[in-house]
Design an enzyme around this catalytic site. Structure first.
Site, short mmCIF file in Angstrom:
data_model
loop_
_atom_site.label_atom_id
_atom_site.label_comp_id
_atom_site.label_asym_id
_atom_site.label_seq_id
_atom_site.Cartn_x
_atom_site.Cartn_y
_atom_site.Cartn_z
N ARG A 150 0.85 -1.19 0.00
CA ARG A 150 0.00 0.00 0.00
C ARG A 150 0.89 1.25 0.00
O ARG A 150 2.03 1.20 0.47
CB ARG A 150 -0.91 0.03 1.23
CG ARG A 150 -1.89 -1.14 1.33
CD ARG A 150 -2.72 -1.00 2.61
NE ARG A 150 -3.69 -2.07 2.76
CZ ARG A 150 -3.47 -3.19 3.45
NH1 ARG A 150 -2.29 -3.38 4.05
NH2 ARG A 150 -4.40 -4.11 3.55
N LYS A 174 -2.04 -2.69 8.18
CA LYS A 174 -3.13 -2.19 9.01
C LYS A 174 -3.17 -2.95 10.34
O LYS A 174 -2.90 -4.14 10.38
CB LYS A 174 -4.46 -2.34 8.28
CG LYS A 174 -4.59 -1.43 7.06
CD LYS A 174 -5.95 -1.57 6.42
CE LYS A 174 -6.12 -0.61 5.24
NZ LYS A 174 -7.44 -0.73 4.61
N HIS A 239 -2.37 2.42 -6.13
CA HIS A 239 -3.10 1.25 -5.62
C HIS A 239 -3.41 0.25 -6.74
O HIS A 239 -3.61 -0.94 -6.47
CB HIS A 239 -4.40 1.69 -4.95
CG HIS A 239 -4.84 0.76 -3.87
ND1 HIS A 239 -4.16 0.61 -2.68
CD2 HIS A 239 -5.90 -0.11 -3.80
CE1 HIS A 239 -4.79 -0.28 -1.92
NE2 HIS A 239 -5.82 -0.73 -2.58
N ARG A 242 -1.06 -2.58 -6.75
CA ARG A 242 -1.41 -3.61 -5.77
C ARG A 242 -2.45 -4.57 -6.37
O ARG A 242 -2.35 -5.79 -6.24
CB ARG A 242 -1.96 -2.93 -4.52
CG ARG A 242 -2.40 -3.88 -3.40
CD ARG A 242 -2.75 -3.04 -2.17
NE ARG A 242 -3.41 -3.78 -1.12
CZ ARG A 242 -2.76 -4.50 -0.19
NH1 ARG A 242 -1.46 -4.58 -0.22
NH2 ARG A 242 -3.43 -5.13 0.75
N HIS A 265 -4.04 -9.13 4.03
CA HIS A 265 -5.48 -9.15 4.32
C HIS A 265 -5.74 -10.05 5.52
O HIS A 265 -5.24 -11.17 5.58
CB HIS A 265 -6.26 -9.70 3.12
CG HIS A 265 -6.34 -8.74 1.97
ND1 HIS A 265 -6.65 -9.13 0.68
CD2 HIS A 265 -6.15 -7.40 1.91
CE1 HIS A 265 -6.64 -8.08 -0.11
NE2 HIS A 265 -6.35 -7.02 0.61
N TYR A 274 -10.41 -10.54 -6.16
CA TYR A 274 -9.53 -10.67 -7.33
C TYR A 274 -9.89 -11.87 -8.20
O TYR A 274 -9.49 -11.92 -9.36
CB TYR A 274 -8.06 -10.76 -6.88
CG TYR A 274 -7.60 -9.49 -6.22
CD1 TYR A 274 -7.41 -8.32 -6.94
CD2 TYR A 274 -7.40 -9.44 -4.84
CE1 TYR A 274 -7.02 -7.14 -6.32
CE2 TYR A 274 -7.00 -8.27 -4.21
CZ TYR A 274 -6.83 -7.13 -4.96
OH TYR A 274 -6.45 -5.96 -4.35
#
Length: 297
Positions: A150, A174, A239, A242, A265, A274
């Site tokens: 990211r 994150k 992005h 990514r 994730h 995806y």
């Protein structure tokens, strides 16, 4: 209402310093909860229903869903801390249909042109300062594509995180989660080595001309610049590298759970988006290879 504001501050503190959520997430929670307080909605079942109805009138489904999720998480916190006698979301069913938006990717040929444009400028540089800038830009583009990182994660990389001897990058995602992504391409590793040698005075890996950490906006500018130089007409964002990283790996039959870990994730559900994009390859394969196409009936 005064107690509610106090509880919000306690909750946001817990989000940042106990749960380790990143600053952007905490900021979004603050905005959403402040909106709820300023609207003078009550933390009751009827109050929440009225709030939800108002959101639907003012916002798109995706934004409404996020704001409701922010309030629900806050109510769950209050219930856990025994600050709320009854959680208004208990037995409250809200259907928030949000259309699936497929991630926008960059064709591999376009990525090749973008990288070629960056390497070409490096060869033509006329000063040591230019050389360092072009090396940095090359590494930004290479890491975006090589790791699926990211933008915020890229900008916060330190020299210690880019472990060239081991051929891997340590990424802080994150929720303060760490992950390692291996760099196996010799050209990418060489470009990273060259840039690191030129910036051995900096603790942060990517810096601007003032020696300060590179900003998200600067990375967007780099991507836009080399997209234009590479003759790519499509609007390119960081992005999208990514998305391309994940989709192209999936098309190469890489297990989706590996891709999940590479992207950082927490849930496989997030990564499964995806599969919708990679489904195009399945169509092409079936169109070209299915034996029914060889039958003449």
């Amino acid at each position: 209402m005064q107690n509610l504001q106090k509880w919000v501050e306690q909750y946001l503190f817990a989000c940042e310093f106990q749960k380790g959520l990143d600053a952007k997430t905490v900021k979004a929670y603050r905005i959403d909860l402040r909106q709820f307080i300023e609207g003078k909605w009550e933390l009751t079942r009827d109050g929440v229903l009225s709030y939800v109805s108002d959101l639907h009138l003012r916002y798109k489904p995706r934004t409404s869903r996020r704001k409701i999720a922010s309030l629900k998480a806050f109510c769950n916190y209050l219930e856990y801390e025994e600050l709320l006698s009854e959680n208004p979301f208990t037995k409250l069913r809200l259907k928030l249909g949000v259309p699936v938006t497929l991630p926008r990717t960059i064709p591999l040929s376009a990525i090749e042109r973008i990288l070629a444009a960056a390497y070409s400028l490096k060869k033509e540089c006329k000063s040591e300062y230019q050389r360092i800038i072009y090396l940095r830009d090359i590494d930004v583009l290479e890491l975006l594509f090589a790791t699926g990182v990211r933008v915020s994660e890229l900008c916060s990389l330190s020299r210690r995180d880019v472990k060239l001897e081991e051929g891997e990058v340590k990424i802080y995602g994150k929720g303060a989660k760490e992950r390692f992504v291996q760099i196996t391409n010799p050209s990418v590793l060489q470009a990273l080595r060259e840039y690191r040698q030129e910036t051995d005075h900096s603790e942060i890996f990517f810096v601007n001309r003032l020696g300060k950490p590179l900003s998200d906006q600067s990375v967007r500018g780099i991507v836009k610049k080399y997209g234009k130089l590479g003759g790519v007409e499509q609007h390119i964002t960081p992005h999208m590298f990514r998305h391309s990283f994940a989709t192209l790996l999936l098309e190469e039959d890489v297990d989706i759970r590996y891709i999940q870990r590479l992207l950082g994730h927490s849930s496989i559900v997030t990564t499964q988006i995806y599969t919708h994009v990679a489904g195009k390859k399945q169509r092409d394969i079936l169109s070209a290879k299915h034996p029914r196409n060889r039958l003449e009936v």
